[in-house]
Design an enzyme around this catalytic site. Structure first.
Site, PDB file in Angstrom:
ATOM      1  CG  HIS A  18      -1.931  -0.996   1.364  1.00 39.06           C
ATOM      2  ND1 HIS A  18      -2.099  -1.764   2.496  1.00 39.06           N
ATOM      3  CD2 HIS A  18      -2.906  -1.389   0.502  1.00 39.06           C
ATOM      4  CE1 HIS A  18      -3.124  -2.588   2.330  1.00 39.06           C
ATOM      5  NE2 HIS A  18      -3.623  -2.389   1.116  1.00 39.06           N
ATOM      6  CE  LYS A  42     -13.558  -7.133   3.529  1.00 39.07           C
ATOM      7  NZ  LYS A  42     -12.387  -6.517   2.890  1.00 39.07           N
ATOM      8  NE  ARG A  91      -2.845  -7.656  -4.311  1.00 38.18           N
ATOM      9  CZ  ARG A  91      -3.632  -7.969  -3.305  1.00 38.18           C
ATOM     10  NH1 ARG A  91      -3.135  -8.135  -2.114  1.00 38.18           N
ATOM     11  NH2 ARG A  91      -4.927  -8.135  -3.472  1.00 38.18           N
ATOM     12  CB  SER A 129      -4.265  -6.427   4.780  1.00 38.49           C
ATOM     13  OG  SER A 129      -3.893  -5.177   4.282  1.00 38.49           O
TER      14      SER A 129
END
Ligand code: PNS
Length: 160
Positions: A18, A42, A91, A129
């Protein structure tokens, strides 16, 4: 006119991947707002305040970067900040489908705002993460994956 961009995400917690995207965006745009999304669906490991504080600390040397939180639609937040674009990192190919859908949906909500993708630095292509949390939880080495401050915070969370 100032070119403001918003980099939205969960940042639970911020990783070096990040941070790399934040720094690269800050070299191109006048102002980068890193915006932590309050996701009611979440259950994050770090509270909103903790995530914002960690981000503020690791970006404190970057003059044109600020950190904020938001709830609701990203596009509404982007509009309220008069930003010209949403920043996202890519990614692997597996990121593409979700990001493509999100970018198209956001375009539908506001045709004037672009989504701009930064290709990950190869060093961070495998980094997320969630992966960092899993490694940290079981006592694995996360040196180089997250800033030292985040490493310390993870150790405290998992009482290692
Ligand atoms: O770091 P993440 O979890 O990949 O970030 C996802 C995020 C927060 C950018 C995305 O879920 C989002 O924009 N949520 C806000 C709600 C919204 O605007 N939804 C419509 C676009 S998908």
């Amino acid at each position: 006119m100032q070119q403001i961009v918003v980099y939205p995400g969960s940042f639970d917690p911020v990783t070096n991947g990040h941070l790399d995207i934040i720094k690269r965006s800050a070299q191109i745009f006048d102002q980068v707002i890193v915006a932590v999304f309050k996701n009611p669906q979440k259950q994050p490991l770090f509270t909103m305040e903790e995530r914002v504080d960690l981000l503020k600390e690791v970006t404190k040397e970057l003059d044109n970067v600020s950190v904020d939180s938001f709830s609701g639609l990203t596009m509404d937040y982007v509009r309220s900040k008069k930003a010209i674009a949403i920043i996202r990192g890519l990614r692997a190919v597996s990121d593409f489908e979700g990001e493509f859908q999100m970018a198209l949906l956001n375009k539908e909500l506001n045709r004037e705002v672009e989504t701009i993708f930064f290709m990950t630095d190869i060093k961070y292509a495998y980094l997320s993460s969630s992966a960092v949390k899993e490694v940290a939880q079981f006592g694995g080495n996360i040196d180089g994956l997250v800033p030292d401050l985040v490493k310390k915070a993870l150790k405290e969370k998992y009482a290692l």
